[in-house]
Scaffold this motif. Structure first.
Motif, PDB file in Angstrom:
ATOM      1  N   MET A   1       0.698  -1.226  -0.076  1.00  0.00           N
ATOM      2  CA  MET A   1      -0.038   0.089  -0.032  1.00  0.00           C
ATOM      3  C   MET A   1       0.861   1.165   0.056  1.00  0.00           C
ATOM      4  N   SER A   2       0.630   2.166  -0.764  1.00  0.00           N
ATOM      5  CA  SER A   2       1.312   3.509  -0.986  1.00  0.00           C
ATOM      6  C   SER A   2       0.934   4.573  -0.031  1.00  0.00           C
ATOM      7  N   GLU A   3       1.713   5.187   0.749  1.00  0.00           N
ATOM      8  CA  GLU A   3       1.444   6.257   1.579  1.00  0.00           C
ATOM      9  C   GLU A   3       0.721   7.549   1.137  1.00  0.00           C
ATOM     10  N   VAL A   4      -0.469   7.905   1.483  1.00  0.00           N
ATOM     11  CA  VAL A   4      -0.816   9.102   1.052  1.00  0.00           C
ATOM     12  C   VAL A   4      -0.319  10.350   1.954  1.00  0.00           C
ATOM     13  N   LYS A   5      -0.182  11.373   1.173  1.00  0.00           N
ATOM     14  CA  LYS A   5       0.449  12.333   1.853  1.00  0.00           C
ATOM     15  C   LYS A   5      -0.306  13.829   1.599  1.00  0.00           C
ATOM     16  N   PHE A  14      -4.315  19.364  -1.218  1.00  0.00           N
ATOM     17  CA  PHE A  14      -4.508  17.965  -1.782  1.00  0.00           C
ATOM     18  C   PHE A  14      -3.802  16.873  -1.210  1.00  0.00           C
ATOM     19  N   PHE A  15      -4.473  15.842  -1.269  1.00  0.00           N
ATOM     20  CA  PHE A  15      -3.956  14.522  -0.921  1.00  0.00           C
ATOM     21  C   PHE A  15      -3.316  14.033  -2.183  1.00  0.00           C
ATOM     22  N   HIS A  16      -2.262  13.199  -1.898  1.00  0.00           N
ATOM     23  CA  HIS A  16      -1.610  12.525  -3.197  1.00  0.00           C
ATOM     24  C   HIS A  16      -0.896  11.425  -2.864  1.00  0.00           C
ATOM     25  N   ILE A  17      -0.694  10.446  -3.769  1.00  0.00           N
ATOM     26  CA  ILE A  17       0.406   9.433  -3.638  1.00  0.00           C
ATOM     27  C   ILE A  17       1.231   9.326  -4.881  1.00  0.00           C
ATOM     28  N   ASP A  18       2.528   9.246  -4.286  1.00  0.00           N
ATOM     29  CA  ASP A  18       3.700   9.136  -5.231  1.00  0.00           C
ATOM     30  C   ASP A  18       4.289   7.667  -5.242  1.00  0.00           C
ATOM     31  N   ILE A  19       4.318   7.271  -6.264  1.00  0.00           N
ATOM     32  CA  ILE A  19       4.961   6.058  -6.579  1.00  0.00           C
ATOM     33  C   ILE A  19       6.361   5.916  -7.441  1.00  0.00           C
ATOM     34  N   ASP A  20       7.329   5.484  -6.783  1.00  0.00           N
ATOM     35  CA  ASP A  20       8.558   5.649  -7.381  1.00  0.00           C
ATOM     36  C   ASP A  20       9.124   7.113  -7.937  1.00  0.00           C
ATOM     37  N   GLY A  21       8.673   7.971  -7.024  1.00  0.00           N
ATOM     38  CA  GLY A  21       8.844   9.298  -7.046  1.00  0.00           C
ATOM     39  C   GLY A  21       8.129  10.223  -8.072  1.00  0.00           C
ATOM     40  N   LYS A  22       6.929   9.388  -8.696  1.00  0.00           N
ATOM     41  CA  LYS A  22       6.306  10.200  -9.475  1.00  0.00           C
ATOM     42  C   LYS A  22       4.824  10.216  -9.030  1.00  0.00           C
ATOM     43  N   GLY A  47      -3.138   3.779 -16.009  1.00  0.00           N
ATOM     44  CA  GLY A  47      -2.551   2.332 -15.573  1.00  0.00           C
ATOM     45  C   GLY A  47      -2.840   1.986 -13.987  1.00  0.00           C
ATOM     46  N   ASN A  48      -3.152   2.978 -13.403  1.00  0.00           N
ATOM     47  CA  ASN A  48      -3.382   2.878 -12.012  1.00  0.00           C
ATOM     48  C   ASN A  48      -4.598   2.721 -11.193  1.00  0.00           C
ATOM     49  N   GLU A  49      -5.716   2.699 -12.482  1.00  0.00           N
ATOM     50  CA  GLU A  49      -7.060   2.377 -12.306  1.00  0.00           C
ATOM     51  C   GLU A  49      -7.294   1.036 -11.469  1.00  0.00           C
ATOM     52  N   GLY A  50      -8.399   1.067 -10.571  1.00  0.00           N
ATOM     53  CA  GLY A  50      -8.517  -0.283 -10.103  1.00  0.00           C
ATOM     54  C   GLY A  50      -7.492  -0.810  -8.814  1.00  0.00           C
ATOM     55  N   LYS A  51      -6.656  -0.077  -8.520  1.00  0.00           N
ATOM     56  CA  LYS A  51      -5.817  -0.271  -7.497  1.00  0.00           C
ATOM     57  C   LYS A  51      -5.952   0.135  -5.876  1.00  0.00           C
ATOM     58  N   GLY A  52      -7.184   0.946  -6.094  1.00  0.00           N
ATOM     59  CA  GLY A  52      -7.655   1.534  -4.730  1.00  0.00           C
ATOM     60  C   GLY A  52      -6.986   2.806  -4.123  1.00  0.00           C
ATOM     61  N   LYS A  55      -9.480   5.220  -3.298  1.00  0.00           N
ATOM     62  CA  LYS A  55     -10.397   4.945  -1.636  1.00  0.00           C
ATOM     63  C   LYS A  55      -9.152   5.502  -0.678  1.00  0.00           C
ATOM     64  N   GLN A  56      -7.792   5.094  -1.024  1.00  0.00           N
ATOM     65  CA  GLN A  56      -6.793   5.426   0.252  1.00  0.00           C
ATOM     66  C   GLN A  56      -6.504   6.569   0.452  1.00  0.00           C
ATOM     67  N   MET A  57      -7.132   7.696  -0.392  1.00  0.00           N
ATOM     68  CA  MET A  57      -7.061   9.131  -0.330  1.00  0.00           C
ATOM     69  C   MET A  57      -8.312   9.487   0.406  1.00  0.00           C
ATOM     70  N   VAL A  58      -9.537   8.984  -0.265  1.00  0.00           N
ATOM     71  CA  VAL A  58     -10.651   9.401   0.796  1.00  0.00           C
ATOM     72  C   VAL A  58     -10.314   8.971   2.344  1.00  0.00           C
ATOM     73  N   LYS A  59      -9.740   7.858   2.477  1.00  0.00           N
ATOM     74  CA  LYS A  59      -9.465   7.231   3.752  1.00  0.00           C
ATOM     75  C   LYS A  59      -8.934   8.344   4.565  1.00  0.00           C
ATOM     76  N   LYS A  60      -7.738   8.669   3.680  1.00  0.00           N
ATOM     77  CA  LYS A  60      -6.719   9.618   4.590  1.00  0.00           C
ATOM     78  C   LYS A  60      -7.698  10.904   4.954  1.00  0.00           C
ATOM     79  N   ALA A  61      -8.494  11.411   3.902  1.00  0.00           N
ATOM     80  CA  ALA A  61      -9.126  12.534   4.192  1.00  0.00           C
ATOM     81  C   ALA A  61     -10.097  12.512   5.274  1.00  0.00           C
ATOM     82  N   VAL A  62     -10.706  11.243   5.616  1.00  0.00           N
ATOM     83  CA  VAL A  62     -11.563  11.046   6.607  1.00  0.00           C
ATOM     84  C   VAL A  62     -10.830  11.225   7.894  1.00  0.00           C
ATOM     85  N   GLU A  63      -9.684  10.365   8.014  1.00  0.00           N
ATOM     86  CA  GLU A  63      -8.662  10.550   9.337  1.00  0.00           C
ATOM     87  C   GLU A  63      -8.353  11.862   9.405  1.00  0.00           C
TER      88      GLU A  63
END
Length: 93
Positions: A1-5, A14-22, A47-52, A55-63
């Motif tokens: 799972m990727s970290e939401v920043k 904004f909330f965002h997820i970086d993968i391999d620096g992108k 290419g990242n559709e369906g990976k959740g 939803k991870q970003m919405v969860k972070k917003a809720v937190e």
């Protein structure tokens, strides 16, 4: 799972997820007064559709909302659909 920043810039951010620096996913919001944020857009790179990632970003917003005692108004259709599907997130609406 990727970290939401979280990036905050005055009354928006904004909330965002970086993968391999992108940045691969981003969800923007604006403050509506001091105690509400409006989620207005969610974007996941091709290419990242369906990976959740969305939803991870919405969860972070809720937190974030719970920690800061604020409410969320999900104007973004994707975010609204997550709130519709996940009853345990609705306490921040």
């Amino acid at each position: 799972m990727s970290e939401v920043k979280l990036n905050i810039d005055g009354n928006k951010g904004f909330f965002h997820i970086d993968i391999d620096g992108k940045q691969e996913a981003k969800m923007t919001y604006v403050f509506a007064g001091e105690k509400q944020i409006i989620i207005d857009h969610t974007e996941v790179n091709p290419g990242n559709e369906g990976k959740g990632l969305g939803k991870q970003m919405v969860k972070k917003a809720v937190e974030y909302a719970r920690e800061n005692n604020i409410k969320i108004i999900p104007l973004c259709p994707f975010a609204k659909s997550v709130f519709d599907k996940v009853p345990e997130f609705r306490d921040v609406l």
